[in-house]
Scaffold this active site. Structure first.
Site, mmCIF file in Angstrom:
data_model
loop_
_atom_site.group_PDB
_atom_site.id
_atom_site.type_symbol
_atom_site.label_atom_id
_atom_site.label_comp_id
_atom_site.label_asym_id
_atom_site.label_seq_id
_atom_site.Cartn_x
_atom_site.Cartn_y
_atom_site.Cartn_z
ATOM 1 C CE LYS A 258 -2.439 2.672 3.305
ATOM 2 N NZ LYS A 258 -3.095 2.858 4.903
ATOM 3 C CG ASP A 276 -7.460 3.764 1.869
ATOM 4 O OD1 ASP A 276 -8.713 3.157 0.690
ATOM 5 O OD2 ASP A 276 -7.934 4.968 2.701
#
Length: 391
Positions: A258, A276
């Protein structure tokens, strides 16, 4: 009397001759008949002899041509065997039981590489997700891309909501954003970067001083260890520069896929999907995928869009999740993509009540960044207040 004797004697003599002539004729005809029967007997004998001689001739012919006889026997044998085989096959077909069709096996969509440890830096495979029930694969792709286009019109100024001026600042800010808001990070990093502007400075810093600066972000001890560790790795392995490759970024302390895609997409222009908590929640509500693992979500959603759309797609989804499609109570009545959402109705559907649930610039509140892009300000967005400020 004397004169009549010669006449009588003549008659007697002629009668005797006639009788003898008839006898001779009969004898002659009898002889002729015997000769005919003799001829017939001879013919019968010849015919019998010919019949007896015929088998002998055939046997002789067979001896002279043994190859032909053997070939004939083989041919007859093959024909008989073929008939027997055909008969057996016919019997087998009739006797064979009808087998039931086996049910199709369920196909697992999740790619094997999606479960690879982050330290190995194996890129997630793009795979085709299962569409919702009653929706074809083509329909799913079209609906997903239409949602992205609609959100691009609603948020044309979507951008990463972390303040940064270079790749190093974006990398540190992204690591600090775990378990807190971008606003809180943006309020904290100015003091951090003012005191430690480079990887060399942060790597040589006093941990206790760094912890005190990062305290407002939560988990400050673990975050201090991560940002100082990655700064040291940048100095020792990359000459103090942030690498622009996924494999290199995920090797840094505290950096996962991420964080790496946030840096690659926004600091280097390399497409990437940022999965997320907001992104995970919305793609499942929209039934783009049913996966819960971030790597598998990244792979499934990535298969629905061209790679060039990945970075902007991440911004659109995250912005929509923060402003309208909230976790606890979505503002369904004020949602611009309500007709495309399978989860419509989970939140407030009354338009007036839904408007009161809107956050950030849609609801008249300040955004996440202290120094947002000019396009955001021109669209009516408000900058966030610095740490400790009110209003």
């Amino acid at each position: 009397m004397g004169e009549h004797e010669p006449d009588g004697g003549r008659k007697v003599a002629e009668a005797a001759k006639g009788a003898s002539g008839r006898k001779s004729g009969k004898t002659a005809s009898a002889g002729a008949g015997g000769a005919g029967s003799a001829k017939k007997t001879a013919s019968a004998r010849k015919a019998a002899a010919a019949k007896k001689a015929a088998p002998a001739k055939k046997a002789a012919a067979a001896k002279k041509a043994p190859g032909r006889t053997a070939a004939a026997k083989k041919t007859n044998g093959k024909t008989t065997a073929a008939k027997k085989t055909t008969a057996k096959k016919t019997t087998t077909k009739k006797a064979a039981p009808i087998s039931k069709a086996r049910p199709p096996k369920k196909v697992t969509i999740a790619p094997p590489k999606a479960t690879v440890a982050l330290g190995e830096a194996a890129p997630a495979r793009t795979v085709a997700p299962e569409p919702p029930k009653g929706e074809s694969r083509t329909a799913l792709v079209r609906r997903a891309r239409r949602i992205n286009r609609e959100l691009a019109e609603v948020f044309p100024y979507a951008h990463p909501e972390l303040d940064f001026e270079n790749p190093f600042q974006l990398l540190v800010a992204t690591v600090l954003s775990a378990q807190t808001t971008d606003l809180r990070v943006n309020q904290t990093t100015p003091a951090l970067f003012a005191k430690y502007p480079t990887p060399e400075d942060l790597a040589a810093a006093n941990p206790e001083e760094v912890e005190e600066i990062l305290r407002p972000t939560g988990f400050f001890r673990a975050k201090t260890k991560s940002v100082m560790g990655l700064s040291k790795a940048l100095v020792e392995e990359f000459g103090g520069q942030v690498p622009g490759r996924l494999d290199d970024l995920v090797k840094l302390p505290g950096v996962g896929r991420k964080t790496a895609f946030v840096v690659l997409g926004n600091a280097f222009g390399h497409p990437g999907i940022t999965v997320d908590t907001h992104f995970q929640r919305l793609v499942r509500r929209w039934r783009w995928t049913e996966e819960t693992d971030p790597d598998k979500i990244e792979a499934a959603v990535g298969a629905l869009f061209p790679k060039s759309d990945w970075t902007d797609l991440s911004h659109h989804v995250i912005w929509h999740g923060r402003r309208i499609c909230h976790a606890r109570k979505p503002a369904c009545g004020a949602c611009p993509i309500a007709p495309l959402c399978p989860a419509y109705g989970e939140g407030e559907t009354d338009p007036e009540k839904a408007k009161k649930l809107l956050k950030y610039e849609k609801g008249g509140f300040p955004g996440q960044r202290l120094k947002p892009p000019q396009a955001y300000l021109e669209a009516g967005g408000k900058p966030a207040p610095p740490l400790g400020a009110t209003g």
